[in-house]
Design a protein around this motif. Sequence first.
Motif, PDB file in Angstrom:
ATOM      1  N   ARG A   6       2.946  10.872   6.790  1.00  0.00           N
ATOM      2  CA  ARG A   6       2.086  10.612   6.003  1.00  0.00           C
ATOM      3  C   ARG A   6       2.598   9.644   4.831  1.00  0.00           C
ATOM      4  O   ARG A   6       2.420   9.546   3.663  1.00  0.00           O
ATOM      5  CB  ARG A   6       1.646  11.735   5.226  1.00  0.00           C
ATOM      6  CG  ARG A   6       1.009  12.883   6.205  1.00  0.00           C
ATOM      7  CD  ARG A   6       0.442  13.994   5.280  1.00  0.00           C
ATOM      8  NE  ARG A   6       1.386  14.458   4.313  1.00  0.00           N
ATOM      9  CZ  ARG A   6       1.918  15.615   4.905  1.00  0.00           C
ATOM     10  NH1 ARG A   6       1.631  16.278   5.880  1.00  0.00           N
ATOM     11  NH2 ARG A   6       2.855  16.463   3.949  1.00  0.00           N
ATOM     12  N   ARG A  31       1.473   7.021  -6.880  1.00  0.00           N
ATOM     13  CA  ARG A  31       0.091   8.106  -7.271  1.00  0.00           C
ATOM     14  C   ARG A  31       0.678   9.404  -6.997  1.00  0.00           C
ATOM     15  O   ARG A  31       0.249  10.093  -7.851  1.00  0.00           O
ATOM     16  CB  ARG A  31      -0.946   7.622  -6.366  1.00  0.00           C
ATOM     17  CG  ARG A  31      -1.808   6.392  -6.343  1.00  0.00           C
ATOM     18  CD  ARG A  31      -2.874   6.365  -5.862  1.00  0.00           C
ATOM     19  NE  ARG A  31      -3.659   5.013  -5.877  1.00  0.00           N
ATOM     20  CZ  ARG A  31      -4.310   4.503  -7.035  1.00  0.00           C
ATOM     21  NH1 ARG A  31      -4.537   5.167  -7.821  1.00  0.00           N
ATOM     22  NH2 ARG A  31      -5.011   3.098  -7.027  1.00  0.00           N
ATOM     23  N   GLU A  32       1.572   9.726  -6.051  1.00  0.00           N
ATOM     24  CA  GLU A  32       2.090  11.063  -5.875  1.00  0.00           C
ATOM     25  C   GLU A  32       2.875  11.419  -7.010  1.00  0.00           C
ATOM     26  O   GLU A  32       2.871  12.365  -7.606  1.00  0.00           O
ATOM     27  CB  GLU A  32       2.772  10.979  -4.641  1.00  0.00           C
ATOM     28  CG  GLU A  32       3.137  12.755  -4.383  1.00  0.00           C
ATOM     29  CD  GLU A  32       4.090  12.563  -3.076  1.00  0.00           C
ATOM     30  OE1 GLU A  32       5.057  13.534  -2.812  1.00  0.00           O
ATOM     31  OE2 GLU A  32       4.006  11.651  -2.242  1.00  0.00           O
ATOM     32  N   GLN A  85       0.846  -1.376   0.033  1.00  0.00           N
ATOM     33  CA  GLN A  85       0.049  -0.110   0.001  1.00  0.00           C
ATOM     34  C   GLN A  85       0.676   1.392  -0.073  1.00  0.00           C
ATOM     35  O   GLN A  85       0.658   2.197  -0.564  1.00  0.00           O
ATOM     36  CB  GLN A  85      -0.837   0.031   1.257  1.00  0.00           C
ATOM     37  CG  GLN A  85      -2.006  -1.189   1.363  1.00  0.00           C
ATOM     38  CD  GLN A  85      -2.731  -1.219   2.688  1.00  0.00           C
ATOM     39  OE1 GLN A  85      -2.782  -0.306   3.472  1.00  0.00           O
ATOM     40  NE2 GLN A  85      -3.175  -2.385   2.899  1.00  0.00           N
ATOM     41  N   GLN A  86       1.827   1.201   0.756  1.00  0.00           N
ATOM     42  CA  GLN A  86       2.774   2.256   0.787  1.00  0.00           C
ATOM     43  C   GLN A  86       3.259   2.751  -0.574  1.00  0.00           C
ATOM     44  O   GLN A  86       3.478   3.984  -0.858  1.00  0.00           O
ATOM     45  CB  GLN A  86       3.970   2.441   1.911  1.00  0.00           C
ATOM     46  CG  GLN A  86       3.535   2.080   3.315  1.00  0.00           C
ATOM     47  CD  GLN A  86       3.295   0.599   3.607  1.00  0.00           C
ATOM     48  OE1 GLN A  86       2.912  -0.307   2.757  1.00  0.00           O
ATOM     49  NE2 GLN A  86       3.383   0.074   4.958  1.00  0.00           N
ATOM     50  N   ALA A 135       0.675   4.197  -3.017  1.00  0.00           N
ATOM     51  CA  ALA A 135       0.622   5.655  -2.596  1.00  0.00           C
ATOM     52  C   ALA A 135       1.610   6.833  -3.048  1.00  0.00           C
ATOM     53  O   ALA A 135       1.632   7.690  -3.666  1.00  0.00           O
ATOM     54  CB  ALA A 135       0.319   5.947  -0.914  1.00  0.00           C
TER      55      ALA A 135
END
Length: 413
Positions: free
Chosen positions: A410, A290-291, A283-284, A287
């Motif tokens: 985050r 996507r960034e 998952q990390q 993310a």
Amino acid sequence: MPKTVPPLSEAQIRAMEPRATRYSIADGNGLVLEIMPTGNKIWRFRYTLDGKRQPLTTIGDYKRISLRVARERARKYAEMVATGVSPAATARRDRGAEKRIDLLRDAAELYMTVAMASKSEEYQRTTRRALDKDVLRAIGNKPISGVTSEDIVAICDRIKKRGSPKMALHTRNVIKRLYEFLIGRQLATSNPAAVVPARFIATQDSRTRVLTPGEIGTTLRAIGASGIRRPLKLALHLLVLTMVRKSELIEATWAEFDLRSALWKIPATRMKSDREHWVYLPQQAVAMLRELREMKSSRTFVFPTVRGEDRPIAKSTLNQAVKALGLEVEHFVLHDFRRTAATHLLEMGQAAEAIEMALARAGKETAHTTEQADCADKQRSVLQRWADFVDAQIAAVPPESPSVEPERRRRRV
């Protein structure tokens, strides 16, 4: 409308072969290169003064004058012509001041000016250091043709006696590339370093370095707090989480990713094993990707160069970024992340077969089973477990250290 002349390149010039009669090719701004039947290549300057075409002015021999220097002189002469002054006398003085390239010391300077101009600062620095520290001190005043393989071996032996066998091998390679350049410019006829086998100088020791949990946290916290570009921070973090090789990451294209399915399919052409490799993204990692995609830096590459060209960052970029941090993590290189992940995952009780598959080390028979659902589940579990473990190390700030910055909380490096 004046005809546009495509500029020459060093590679084009080196590839030009002599013909039965001499011929010339233009570079622009009055600069031309004449190729003689003998193979010699001479820079000339073509110009018109007072409405009349003037005889070609000789700039000098390509062996001794690089393309960059020839262009600078052509620009200077063009400025003189624009004021109504002939550059012929100035060109004669320039040629008279030109140093002959006979000694290895002068050849090395030409090599650094021409061949190294397009290389990274780090590559130039390590090359210059090897030349200045060991090569030129020993044989810099020898004629180019007078350097022997015995000279190369003696230099390498002295470096090995200092306890630096890999530096000895690096220095031999620098000399080898220098002579390859000189042969291309017809300043040398043989390469004394090429006949010294690398295995006689040093062997590549197998590394066993594994970062401790504390070192993992220290490294990634330092990266997060640094001033390096955000994409590079994410690249380094993704290198840790995905367990891939550096080249596999930095050359990644967006077409390889299915972020909705958390899957990265690396084509066989980019794999050391010559087989397609599937990375089941935690998952990390999703993310972070996507960034990166939201940055819209490139339609093709995930980590594009900032030089305006649609190509990936150089292979040395991540190494340079980490080196600039001055981390207090001894004897560490980026490739150690793969070994570190495998070691800690085994200690966590993860299946060795699944770890080997995640590292793309599985044999052909085992690799064939990666399409099976149970193997996919195992690999996805392994990578997610590893990502959670890495997160825990980043969060485990020692009591004497400052608190973790909000950005890192985050899940960003």
